[in-house]
Design a protein around this motif. Structure first.
Motif, PDB file in Angstrom:
ATOM      1  N   VAL A  96       5.659  27.844  -7.335  1.00 48.31           N
ATOM      2  CA  VAL A  96       6.054  26.439  -7.279  1.00 48.31           C
ATOM      3  C   VAL A  96       4.819  25.596  -7.035  1.00 48.31           C
ATOM      4  CG1 VAL A  96       6.564  26.610  -4.801  1.00 48.31           C
ATOM      5  CG2 VAL A  96       7.627  24.791  -6.144  1.00 48.31           C
ATOM      6  N   ASN A  97       4.821  24.398  -7.557  1.00 50.70           N
ATOM      7  CA  ASN A  97       3.700  23.493  -7.316  1.00 50.70           C
ATOM      8  C   ASN A  97       3.770  22.930  -5.899  1.00 50.70           C
ATOM      9  OD1 ASN A  97       6.050  22.065  -8.442  1.00 50.70           O
ATOM     10  ND2 ASN A  97       4.809  20.224  -8.187  1.00 50.70           N
ATOM     11  N   ALA A  98       2.625  22.524  -5.377  1.00 52.74           N
ATOM     12  CA  ALA A  98       2.519  22.112  -3.975  1.00 52.74           C
ATOM     13  C   ALA A  98       3.405  20.928  -3.646  1.00 52.74           C
ATOM     14  CB  ALA A  98       1.058  21.784  -3.640  1.00 52.74           C
ATOM     15  N   ASP A  99       3.503  19.942  -4.541  1.00 55.86           N
ATOM     16  CA  ASP A  99       4.280  18.745  -4.237  1.00 55.86           C
ATOM     17  C   ASP A  99       5.771  19.036  -4.192  1.00 55.86           C
ATOM     18  OD1 ASP A  99       2.046  17.122  -3.985  1.00 55.86           O
ATOM     19  OD2 ASP A  99       1.981  16.676  -6.115  1.00 55.86           O
ATOM     20  N   SER A 100       6.264  19.898  -5.071  1.00 56.91           N
ATOM     21  CA  SER A 100       7.676  20.289  -4.997  1.00 56.91           C
ATOM     22  C   SER A 100       7.941  21.060  -3.712  1.00 56.91           C
ATOM     23  CB  SER A 100       8.055  21.149  -6.207  1.00 56.91           C
ATOM     24  OG  SER A 100       8.076  20.389  -7.392  1.00 56.91           O
ATOM     25  N   LEU A 101       7.019  21.936  -3.338  1.00 59.87           N
ATOM     26  CA  LEU A 101       7.185  22.711  -2.111  1.00 59.87           C
ATOM     27  C   LEU A 101       7.267  21.795  -0.895  1.00 59.87           C
ATOM     28  CD1 LEU A 101       7.277  25.614  -0.940  1.00 59.87           C
ATOM     29  CD2 LEU A 101       4.792  25.503  -0.740  1.00 59.87           C
ATOM     30  N   SER A 102       6.501  20.705  -0.907  1.00 65.48           N
ATOM     31  CA  SER A 102       6.453  19.806   0.248  1.00 65.48           C
ATOM     32  C   SER A 102       7.586  18.788   0.280  1.00 65.48           C
ATOM     33  CB  SER A 102       5.114  19.054   0.260  1.00 65.48           C
ATOM     34  OG  SER A 102       4.041  19.943   0.431  1.00 65.48           O
ATOM     35  N   THR A 103       8.303  18.631  -0.831  1.00 67.28           N
ATOM     36  CA  THR A 103       9.310  17.569  -0.866  1.00 67.28           C
ATOM     37  C   THR A 103      10.746  18.066  -0.976  1.00 67.28           C
ATOM     38  OG1 THR A 103       8.897  17.326  -3.261  1.00 67.28           O
ATOM     39  CG2 THR A 103       7.725  15.832  -1.773  1.00 67.28           C
ATOM     40  N   TRP A 104      11.033  19.052  -1.827  1.00 65.90           N
ATOM     41  CA  TRP A 104      12.434  19.441  -2.005  1.00 65.90           C
ATOM     42  C   TRP A 104      12.652  20.954  -2.122  1.00 65.90           C
ATOM     43  CZ3 TRP A 104      13.922  22.129  -6.399  1.00 65.90           C
ATOM     44  CH2 TRP A 104      13.016  22.117  -7.465  1.00 65.90           C
ATOM     45  N   PHE A 105      11.648  21.709  -2.565  1.00 69.97           N
ATOM     46  CA  PHE A 105      11.883  23.111  -2.884  1.00 69.97           C
ATOM     47  C   PHE A 105      12.110  23.968  -1.643  1.00 69.97           C
ATOM     48  CE2 PHE A 105      10.667  27.416  -4.245  1.00 69.97           C
ATOM     49  CZ  PHE A 105      11.433  27.546  -5.390  1.00 69.97           C
ATOM     50  N   LEU A 106      11.408  23.669  -0.569  1.00 69.46           N
ATOM     51  CA  LEU A 106      11.570  24.472   0.645  1.00 69.46           C
ATOM     52  C   LEU A 106      12.991  24.357   1.187  1.00 69.46           C
ATOM     53  CD1 LEU A 106       9.842  26.351   2.378  1.00 69.46           C
ATOM     54  CD2 LEU A 106       9.319  24.411   3.851  1.00 69.46           C
ATOM     55  N   ASP A 107      13.611  23.198   1.044  1.00 68.96           N
ATOM     56  CA  ASP A 107      15.014  23.041   1.453  1.00 68.96           C
ATOM     57  C   ASP A 107      15.922  23.972   0.652  1.00 68.96           C
ATOM     58  OD1 ASP A 107      14.399  21.087   3.327  1.00 68.96           O
ATOM     59  OD2 ASP A 107      14.631  19.453   1.890  1.00 68.96           O
ATOM     60  N   ALA A 108      15.598  24.145  -0.631  1.00 71.59           N
ATOM     61  CA  ALA A 108      16.390  25.044  -1.464  1.00 71.59           C
ATOM     62  C   ALA A 108      16.269  26.487  -0.974  1.00 71.59           C
ATOM     63  CB  ALA A 108      15.941  24.932  -2.924  1.00 71.59           C
ATOM     64  N   LEU A 109      15.047  26.908  -0.640  1.00 74.48           N
ATOM     65  CA  LEU A 109      14.866  28.268  -0.132  1.00 74.48           C
ATOM     66  C   LEU A 109      15.632  28.473   1.174  1.00 74.48           C
ATOM     67  CD1 LEU A 109      11.075  29.028  -0.745  1.00 74.48           C
ATOM     68  CD2 LEU A 109      13.024  29.425  -2.254  1.00 74.48           C
ATOM     69  N   ALA A 110      15.605  27.462   2.049  1.00 79.53           N
ATOM     70  CA  ALA A 110      16.320  27.575   3.326  1.00 79.53           C
ATOM     71  C   ALA A 110      17.813  27.703   3.094  1.00 79.53           C
ATOM     72  CB  ALA A 110      16.000  26.367   4.194  1.00 79.53           C
ATOM     73  N   ALA A 111      18.345  26.978   2.106  1.00 78.35           N
ATOM     74  CA  ALA A 111      19.779  27.057   1.811  1.00 78.35           C
ATOM     75  C   ALA A 111      20.166  28.437   1.300  1.00 78.35           C
ATOM     76  CB  ALA A 111      20.148  25.981   0.796  1.00 78.35           C
ATOM     77  N   VAL A 112      19.261  29.067   0.538  1.00 81.10           N
ATOM     78  CA  VAL A 112      19.545  30.411   0.029  1.00 81.10           C
ATOM     79  C   VAL A 112      19.578  31.414   1.175  1.00 81.10           C
ATOM     80  CG1 VAL A 112      18.685  32.287  -1.412  1.00 81.10           C
ATOM     81  CG2 VAL A 112      18.598  29.939  -2.250  1.00 81.10           C
ATOM     82  N   THR A 113      18.632  31.329   2.084  1.00 77.82           N
ATOM     83  CA  THR A 113      18.576  32.299   3.180  1.00 77.82           C
ATOM     84  C   THR A 113      19.767  32.168   4.120  1.00 77.82           C
ATOM     85  OG1 THR A 113      17.182  30.798   4.498  1.00 77.82           O
ATOM     86  CG2 THR A 113      16.067  32.441   3.132  1.00 77.82           C
ATOM     87  N   GLU A 114      20.404  30.998   4.151  1.00 80.53           N
ATOM     88  CA  GLU A 114      21.602  30.837   4.969  1.00 80.53           C
ATOM     89  C   GLU A 114      22.789  31.585   4.385  1.00 80.53           C
ATOM     90  OE1 GLU A 114      22.371  26.710   5.382  1.00 80.53           O
ATOM     91  OE2 GLU A 114      20.693  26.335   6.751  1.00 80.53           O
ATOM     92  N   ARG A 115      22.786  31.781   3.064  1.00 76.92           N
ATOM     93  CA  ARG A 115      23.932  32.389   2.390  1.00 76.92           C
ATOM     94  C   ARG A 115      23.693  33.847   2.008  1.00 76.92           C
ATOM     95  NH1 ARG A 115      25.317  28.296  -2.381  1.00 76.92           N
ATOM     96  NH2 ARG A 115      26.701  30.038  -2.905  1.00 76.92           N
ATOM     97  N   LEU A 116      22.433  34.225   1.827  1.00 74.28           N
ATOM     98  CA  LEU A 116      22.094  35.580   1.416  1.00 74.28           C
ATOM     99  C   LEU A 116      20.818  35.974   2.128  1.00 74.28           C
ATOM    100  CD1 LEU A 116      23.451  37.544  -0.626  1.00 74.28           C
ATOM    101  CD2 LEU A 116      21.778  36.829  -2.315  1.00 74.28           C
ATOM    102  N   GLY A 117      20.448  37.221   2.061  1.00 75.07           N
ATOM    103  CA  GLY A 117      19.321  37.664   2.858  1.00 75.07           C
ATOM    104  C   GLY A 117      18.049  38.014   2.148  1.00 75.07           C
ATOM    105  N   PRO A 118      17.696  37.377   1.014  1.00 76.49           N
ATOM    106  CA  PRO A 118      16.427  37.769   0.398  1.00 76.49           C
ATOM    107  C   PRO A 118      15.232  37.245   1.172  1.00 76.49           C
ATOM    108  CG  PRO A 118      17.341  35.884  -0.766  1.00 76.49           C
ATOM    109  CD  PRO A 118      18.353  36.283   0.276  1.00 76.49           C
TER     110      PRO A 118
END
Length: 295
Positions: A96-118
């Motif tokens: 992922v590019n740095a700006d996406s990681l800092s603005t919206w993408f990390l929230d997506a990863l956190a939402a995934v870890t709440e529902r599944l365990g990768p």
């Protein structure tokens, strides 16, 4: 493919760890065993798969086999997980590019870890270059500005990340005549992410038809880049989400509000159905819709 499972696991460990010795430690075998397994794979296909450099890198043929190896390991982890016999969650490498990681993408990863365990391994790379990691088999999915699908991958639109060209009022007074004169930007100090960052130069070419001829500050971290602009080190194209508060407070001023720099983003992923990758794709799609402009 004429490869044993342990050989495929050895190749991924070698690439991830970087040396034969480190891969041996990770696999609890000897460096000689790692070397013999890689040599057996190369003999099976009749091609060199890895360059014996430090760190080890894959050849074009090795990229193909590495991608295959990672897919096999993911499917194996998913099967063990469904059977309840897996002792670790699958590792999902993404780019992922740095700006996406800092603005919206990390929230997506956190939402995934709440529902599944990768577990995630995030590779931060410019959006124009993330597909190279897909092509090499290093990652399973990537946020990219490339709309053409990498071989073996699917692609879908995510949205547009909008950048606003801004500076501080003090910078405007010192370098732009206090009039936000964009004609002076080509010689004014500029903040750029790294030597591959083309956003500011793209803005100058589109609006002035020229390149930048003034001092450049290279700040290779998204939050620090925005902070450097806020400190008056130079002007720069900052993600809209990162500069909105400072603009509202008058700490930054827009230099060309009618000429934002837009970057179209896409989601490319392996054409491989696994529960973790499917969930990640769904969550990324929804967070992109909320955090990006429509494409």
């Amino acid at each position: 493919m004429p490869f044993q499972f342990e050989h495929l696991r050895t190749l991924t460990a070698l690439v991830d760890e970087g040396t034969f010795e480190a891969a041996a430690r990770a696999l609890h075998v000897t460096p000689s065993a790692v070397s013999q397994r890689i040599r057996a794979m190369e003999q099976a296909v009749g091609k060199v798969l890895v360059r014996r450099t430090t760190p080890v890198t894959t050849t074009p043929a090795g990229d193909v086999v590495l991608r295959h190896a990672r897919q096999v390991l993911v499917l194996d982890a998913d099967a063990l997980g469904e059977l309840g016999t897996g002792d670790t969650d699958p590792l999902l490498p993404v780019a992922v590019n740095a700006d996406s990681l800092s603005t919206w993408f990390l929230d997506a990863l956190a939402a995934v870890t709440e529902r599944l365990g990768p577990a995630f391994e995030v590779h931060r790379e410019d959006e124009e270059h993330t597909t190279s990691l897909l092509r090499a088999g290093t990652v399973m999915a990537a946020v990219t500005s490339t709309p053409e699908a990498v071989q073996g991958c699917t692609v879908e639109r995510l949205g547009t990340m909008r950048y606003l060209v801004v500076c501080t009022p003090e910078f405007d007074a010192r370098h732009l005549g206090g009039r936000r004169d964009t004609a002076l930007l080509a010689r004014a100090p500029m903040v750029t992410f790294d030597r591959r960052d083309d956003l500011q130069d793209r803005f100058l070419r589109q609006t002035l038809g020229t390149g930048h001829r003034g001092p450049r500050h290279y700040i290779p971290a998204s939050q620090d880049f925005a902070r450097a602009v806020e400190l008056g080190m130079g002007w720069g194209a900052v993600p809209e989400a990162q500069c909105a508060r400072a603009l509202e407070a008058g700490e930054l001023v827009p230099l060309a509000p009618d000429h934002p720099v837009d970057v179209h983003l896409y989601w490319q992923r392996w054409n491989l159905r696994t529960p973790a990758l499917d969930l990640l794709t769904d969550v990324v799609r929804r967070h992109a819709a909320a955090g990006l402009h429509p494409l």
